[in-house]
Design an enzyme around this catalytic site. Sequence first.
Site, PDB file in Angstrom:
ATOM      1  N   ASP A  67       0.867  -1.180   0.000  1.00 28.54           N
ATOM      2  CA  ASP A  67       0.000   0.000   0.000  1.00 28.54           C
ATOM      3  C   ASP A  67       0.901   1.227   0.000  1.00 28.54           C
ATOM      4  O   ASP A  67       1.712   1.396   0.912  1.00 28.54           O
ATOM      5  CB  ASP A  67      -0.905  -0.028   1.239  1.00 28.54           C
ATOM      6  CG  ASP A  67      -2.018   1.014   1.178  1.00 28.54           C
ATOM      7  OD1 ASP A  67      -1.865   2.030   0.470  1.00 28.54           O
ATOM      8  OD2 ASP A  67      -3.045   0.802   1.859  1.00 28.54           O
ATOM      9  N   ASP A  89      -3.470   7.354  -3.337  1.00 29.49           N
ATOM     10  CA  ASP A  89      -3.334   6.270  -2.360  1.00 29.49           C
ATOM     11  C   ASP A  89      -3.749   5.000  -3.105  1.00 29.49           C
ATOM     12  O   ASP A  89      -4.866   4.942  -3.644  1.00 29.49           O
ATOM     13  CB  ASP A  89      -4.282   6.611  -1.193  1.00 29.49           C
ATOM     14  CG  ASP A  89      -4.284   5.597  -0.059  1.00 29.49           C
ATOM     15  OD1 ASP A  89      -3.520   4.620  -0.108  1.00 29.49           O
ATOM     16  OD2 ASP A  89      -5.088   5.814   0.888  1.00 29.49           O
ATOM     17  N   HIS A 100     -11.989   6.334   1.990  1.00 28.37           N
ATOM     18  CA  HIS A 100     -12.010   7.634   2.679  1.00 28.37           C
ATOM     19  C   HIS A 100     -11.866   8.775   1.692  1.00 28.37           C
ATOM     20  O   HIS A 100     -11.317   8.598   0.599  1.00 28.37           O
ATOM     21  CB  HIS A 100     -10.849   7.686   3.681  1.00 28.37           C
ATOM     22  CG  HIS A 100      -9.549   7.197   3.112  1.00 28.37           C
ATOM     23  ND1 HIS A 100      -8.611   8.035   2.585  1.00 28.37           N
ATOM     24  CD2 HIS A 100      -9.050   5.937   2.940  1.00 28.37           C
ATOM     25  CE1 HIS A 100      -7.585   7.308   2.142  1.00 28.37           C
ATOM     26  NE2 HIS A 100      -7.820   6.037   2.329  1.00 28.37           N
ATOM     27  N   HIS A 108      -6.969  10.984   5.568  1.00 26.53           N
ATOM     28  CA  HIS A 108      -8.355  10.680   5.935  1.00 26.53           C
ATOM     29  C   HIS A 108      -9.054  12.005   6.215  1.00 26.53           C
ATOM     30  O   HIS A 108      -8.923  12.578   7.289  1.00 26.53           O
ATOM     31  CB  HIS A 108      -8.415   9.744   7.154  1.00 26.53           C
ATOM     32  CG  HIS A 108      -8.012   8.343   6.813  1.00 26.53           C
ATOM     33  ND1 HIS A 108      -8.928   7.356   6.522  1.00 26.53           N
ATOM     34  CD2 HIS A 108      -6.799   7.782   6.657  1.00 26.53           C
ATOM     35  CE1 HIS A 108      -8.286   6.232   6.217  1.00 26.53           C
ATOM     36  NE2 HIS A 108      -6.989   6.468   6.303  1.00 26.53           N
ATOM     37  N   GLU A 131     -11.056   1.168  -1.017  1.00 27.56           N
ATOM     38  CA  GLU A 131     -10.121   0.094  -0.700  1.00 27.56           C
ATOM     39  C   GLU A 131     -10.781  -1.096  -0.013  1.00 27.56           C
ATOM     40  O   GLU A 131     -10.743  -1.221   1.200  1.00 27.56           O
ATOM     41  CB  GLU A 131      -8.952   0.605   0.136  1.00 27.56           C
ATOM     42  CG  GLU A 131      -9.289   1.415   1.360  1.00 27.56           C
ATOM     43  CD  GLU A 131      -8.016   1.879   2.075  1.00 27.56           C
ATOM     44  OE1 GLU A 131      -7.103   1.063   2.261  1.00 27.56           O
ATOM     45  OE2 GLU A 131      -7.942   3.060   2.437  1.00 27.56           O
ATOM     46  N   GLU A 138      -6.673  -1.125  -3.895  1.00 22.92           N
ATOM     47  CA  GLU A 138      -7.108   0.256  -3.655  1.00 22.92           C
ATOM     48  C   GLU A 138      -6.781   1.156  -4.834  1.00 22.92           C
ATOM     49  O   GLU A 138      -5.708   1.048  -5.429  1.00 22.92           O
ATOM     50  CB  GLU A 138      -6.395   0.793  -2.398  1.00 22.92           C
ATOM     51  CG  GLU A 138      -6.730   2.255  -2.082  1.00 22.92           C
ATOM     52  CD  GLU A 138      -6.109   2.749  -0.782  1.00 22.92           C
ATOM     53  OE1 GLU A 138      -5.077   2.182  -0.359  1.00 22.92           O
ATOM     54  OE2 GLU A 138      -6.652   3.709  -0.209  1.00 22.92           O
TER      55      GLU A 138
HETATM   56 MN    MN Z   1      -3.724   2.918   1.047  1.00 27.77          MN
HETATM   57 MN    MN Z   2      -6.425   4.486   1.789  1.00 26.79          MN
END
Ligand code: MN
Ligand code: MN
Length: 301
Positions: A85, A96, A156, A164, A190, A285
Amino acid sequence: MDEEVLRKYIEAGRIARIVREEAAKRIEPGVSVYEFCEWVENRIAELGGRPAFPCNLSINEVAAHYTPLIGDELRVPDESVVKIDLGVHVDGYIADTAVTVSFSDKWDTLLEAVRDALEKALGIVSPDTKFSEVGRVIESTIKAYGFKPISNLGGHSLARYTIHAGESIPNVYEPFLRGKFGKGKAYAIEPFGTNGAGSVREGDIIAIYALIRPNLRRRLNELQKRVLNAIKERFKTLPFAERWLKDIAQVDELRRALRRLASMGFLVQYPVLIEKSRGMVAQFEHTLVITNEGDVIVTTR
Ligand code: MN
Ligand code: MN
């Protein structure tokens, strides 16, 4: 969201996609997790971005938030399932993204379930889609493969220098959730899937922190001041790894200072998250932006 901001989101996404794809090819059993994560972070910089958070490399039942500690000798195990990630920012605008790689074909359908859930979720996003609809699609897709979504992890909203940004996008159907997508905003979706119980708990290891209250008035010793100033200067409010401060102090002192700054309220800690019944976990994600006109752009695909 003006055009310059949109351009930065897209550039962050382009870099994140390249690094994710290269990372997925590069990872294999025996690889040093420390060296691998440093490679990811350096590669992001090489391509003109900055890491938006430490490279997370979470193995098997560890769902998220594992990044190597100073002196960490962990290597990728045989037959493992590895979540990579990573986050990239350009001037604070974040992409992200995550991929799961498995070194045993035993987990192919688990990975397929979660990959499919992400694609189906992205397929229904529009400026008026409710977050609960995304949760519904993710849950039903993963369950159709015979697995469970992880109910206490999710997507998010994103904002400048903020991973976030306040809104959560569930991985299960929450009928009373009121939130929905909006124009001029960025989001990460995600899904996580597991053959276990379907939720995570916090583990003992803490390798990631973030500054949440920079201006608290507290009496600090010299080392604590030095650590806090380095954090403000280098990472602002973005998450950072213990190892990113290894030049500031010797490891035991550094760790003690970080724990103390956290207990005083300057920092938040992100412990590793482990599947409750130690089930195997997969995650995929992507980040998307919705333009002012309502076009949905998946920046990391
Ligand atoms: Mn992530
Ligand atoms: Mn994330």
